[in-house]
Write a protein that holds these residues in place. Structure first.
Motif, PDB file in Angstrom:
ATOM      1  N   LEU A  18     -10.625 -13.595   0.614  1.00  0.00           N
ATOM      2  CA  LEU A  18     -11.456 -14.736   0.754  1.00  0.00           C
ATOM      3  C   LEU A  18     -12.188 -15.166  -0.211  1.00  0.00           C
ATOM      4  O   LEU A  18     -12.582 -16.287  -0.529  1.00  0.00           O
ATOM      5  CB  LEU A  18     -12.221 -14.258   2.059  1.00  0.00           C
ATOM      6  N   ALA A  19     -12.821 -14.133  -1.064  1.00  0.00           N
ATOM      7  CA  ALA A  19     -13.669 -14.502  -2.368  1.00  0.00           C
ATOM      8  C   ALA A  19     -12.591 -14.960  -3.411  1.00  0.00           C
ATOM      9  O   ALA A  19     -13.243 -16.100  -3.997  1.00  0.00           O
ATOM     10  CB  ALA A  19     -14.063 -13.055  -2.692  1.00  0.00           C
ATOM     11  N   GLN A  21     -10.215 -17.091  -2.723  1.00  0.00           N
ATOM     12  CA  GLN A  21      -9.885 -18.584  -2.149  1.00  0.00           C
ATOM     13  C   GLN A  21     -11.127 -19.348  -2.531  1.00  0.00           C
ATOM     14  O   GLN A  21     -11.266 -20.597  -2.776  1.00  0.00           O
ATOM     15  CB  GLN A  21      -9.628 -18.818  -0.804  1.00  0.00           C
ATOM     16  N   HIS A  22     -12.343 -18.810  -2.276  1.00  0.00           N
ATOM     17  CA  HIS A  22     -13.621 -19.532  -2.342  1.00  0.00           C
ATOM     18  C   HIS A  22     -13.809 -19.818  -3.913  1.00  0.00           C
ATOM     19  O   HIS A  22     -14.598 -20.776  -4.418  1.00  0.00           O
ATOM     20  CB  HIS A  22     -14.860 -18.548  -1.818  1.00  0.00           C
ATOM     21  N   LYS A  23     -13.183 -18.942  -4.913  1.00  0.00           N
ATOM     22  CA  LYS A  23     -13.407 -19.186  -6.204  1.00  0.00           C
ATOM     23  C   LYS A  23     -12.561 -20.501  -6.494  1.00  0.00           C
ATOM     24  O   LYS A  23     -12.542 -20.672  -7.956  1.00  0.00           O
ATOM     25  CB  LYS A  23     -12.985 -17.982  -6.856  1.00  0.00           C
ATOM     26  N   LYS A  45      -9.854 -19.359   7.503  1.00  0.00           N
ATOM     27  CA  LYS A  45      -9.631 -20.096   6.246  1.00  0.00           C
ATOM     28  C   LYS A  45      -8.100 -20.340   5.833  1.00  0.00           C
ATOM     29  O   LYS A  45      -7.824 -20.768   4.775  1.00  0.00           O
ATOM     30  CB  LYS A  45      -9.893 -19.077   5.135  1.00  0.00           C
ATOM     31  N   LYS A 148     -17.618 -10.908  -3.331  1.00  0.00           N
ATOM     32  CA  LYS A 148     -18.070 -11.929  -4.235  1.00  0.00           C
ATOM     33  C   LYS A 148     -17.750 -12.058  -5.790  1.00  0.00           C
ATOM     34  O   LYS A 148     -18.125 -11.077  -6.351  1.00  0.00           O
ATOM     35  CB  LYS A 148     -19.558 -12.398  -4.089  1.00  0.00           C
ATOM     36  N   THR A 150     -17.482 -14.519  -9.141  1.00  0.00           N
ATOM     37  CA  THR A 150     -18.119 -15.869  -9.787  1.00  0.00           C
ATOM     38  C   THR A 150     -17.525 -15.808 -11.431  1.00  0.00           C
ATOM     39  O   THR A 150     -17.310 -14.791 -11.880  1.00  0.00           O
ATOM     40  CB  THR A 150     -19.330 -16.543  -9.576  1.00  0.00           C
TER      41      THR A 150
END
Length: 455
Positions: A18-19, A21-23, A45, A148, A150
């Protein structure tokens, strides 16, 4: 970047998926079974595999990386295909390191307390709007995901698990992170299926301390003699900073932490949690949070999920759920509840559920761990022993291990449930300790029952 997860349904694995994909990464995955909440979260998601199973055709040359989960086996068809194609295969911790090798890596290690300490640090950072990358082993209030990542954040906070990295990489996860800042909370033998002797287990923590980058630092709990020995004997050229349990007192069921500004009421309780708090304070100060700001934030911390999590409270009763299963955690958690509720009858219910706890040779480690409870109950499933292909554990062996004449032992889930639902919980504190669910106990049903009992 195009990344495929083999065994995407695991608690850690699906959060990393999930992290990423969010990135903005392209993410796919496979698994032979996926349980809740992973299933719903992946589905929401668009990452839930269309069909369960292993499909080598999913492994193609255009994949930039494979992330291999512990649930997969070394002969997994997708893994074999990836090896044939010469694709880059990462274990979970290897991939996290790859994502954070240009950041300041903060790694929290220890047999116990690491999830709580990591959660405390992240709570304080969140409270003060300090954005950091992270990986933690519990769902936290105010955080949507447990991982998370980034490109911009300077810090990443990692919970340093000592369990194995992958089916083809037998190194403990926390050996791979190369911390700049580290913490070691305590050492108590666990995972005996992987580390068959105490000495072998302790050695892993020595390797962890020596893996800290030169010029880095470690905060360590000097109240744990093994931790103190390992850190102080390490030849690594790092700063070594000891911490200990701060002064506190319990008054009318409220824990008050001694601070330079006076007594501070806090939500958490128990000596072990106050010790965890001291370690978290050090780390937060390394990350730029001053002491006053730390105390302001930590006073609102209610705990990590399943770590002394309050599931019900009325005027006359209270109930907690805790992940505690290893002997040191069981003892610390039981002592904490009795200290906080000294005027109530504490009913402590422990499920022996893990490989270690169901091992006849390991059972002796539980001696005295439930002594603080007024009523001590142990539940275990003979069927779970069969599934794990262990030697039979007998009623008598458990009774002898805990060395408590009034120990209540259940092996039937229905009988254990009846015991709980037949209780009068007036002036009682119920503590449920397990990494399982007592053979199918519905915690929501129990919570409603406890609240209704007094209504």
């Amino acid at each position: 970047m195009n990344v495929h997860f083999i065994a995407i349904g695991g608690s850690a694995m699906h959060n990393l998926a999930l992290a990423l994909q969010h990135k903005g990464y392209q993410v796919s995955g496979s698994d032979d079974t996926i349980f809740e909440p992973s299933k719903s979260r992946l589905d929401a998601k668009g990452l839930l595999p269309q069909a369960f199973g292993w499909y080598p055709e999913k492994i193609t040359p255009n994949l930039d990386a494979i992330v291999l989960g512990m649930h997969a086996k070394a002969d997994n068809p997708e893994l074999l295909k990836a090896q044939d194609l010469g694709l880059k295969i990462y274990s979970y911790p290897e991939f996290l390191y790859e994502q954070s090798k240009h950041k300041t890596r903060v790694v929290i290690g220890g047999s116990h307390g690491k999830t709580t300490i990591t959660s405390m640090i992240l709570h304080v950072m969140h409270y003060h709007d300090r954005d950091v990358d992270y990986m933690v082993g519990a769902q936290l209030e105010g955080f949507d995901i447990m991982v998370k990542l980034t490109d911009d954040n300077d810090f990443i906070v990692l919970e340093g698990d000592e369990y194995l990295s992958s089916p083809i990489d037998r190194r403990p996860k926390f050996h791979l992170y190369k911390p700049n800042i580290a913490l070691l909370s305590g050492i108590a033998w666990d995972h005996i299926n992987v580390f068959p002797t105490y000495e072998n287990y302790v050695e892993q923590f020595s390797i962890f301390v020596n893996s800290i980058v030169v010029g880095g630092s470690i905060n360590y709990n000097e109240e744990d003699p093994e931790v103190k020995r390992i850190v102080e004997d390490s030849p690594n050229a790092i700063r070594k900073l000891a911490y200990q349990t701060p002064d506190y007192r319990v008054e009318n069921g409220q824990t008050l932490l001694a601070t330079p500004e006076g007594d501070l009421p806090i939500e958490i309780f128990g000596k072990h949690n106050l010790n965890n708090l001291a370690g978290a304070k050090w780390i937060c100060q390394h990350m730029g949070i001053d002491e006053d700001d730390f105390y302001e934030a930590i006073s609102t911390f209610k705990g990590a999920s399943k770590r002394l999590e309050k599931i019900a409270e009325t005027k006359l009763s209270v109930a907690f759920k805790d992940f505690a299963h290893s002997p040191s955690k069981v003892e610390a958690t039981t002592n904490a509840v009795k200290e906080q509720y000294a005027d109530r009858t504490v009913i402590a219910c422990l499920e022996l559920h893990t490989y270690s706890s169901l091992n006849a040779q390991f059972l002796k480690e539980y001696k005295g761990t439930l002594d603080a409870a007024d009523v001590a109950v142990v539940f275990y499933s003979p069927h779970a022993v069969e599934i794990k292909k262990l030697e039979e554990v007998t009623h008598e062996q458990i009774a002898n291990a805990f060395e408590r004449d009034d120990l209540i032992i259940y092996t039937n889930p229905a009988d254990f449930k009846s015991y709980l639902f037949d209780q009068n919980f007036k002036d009682k504190a119920l503590l449920l300790m397990s990494s399982g669910n007592y053979g199918g106990l519905d915690f929501e049903e129990l919570t409603k029952f406890l609240k209704k009992k007094e209504a």
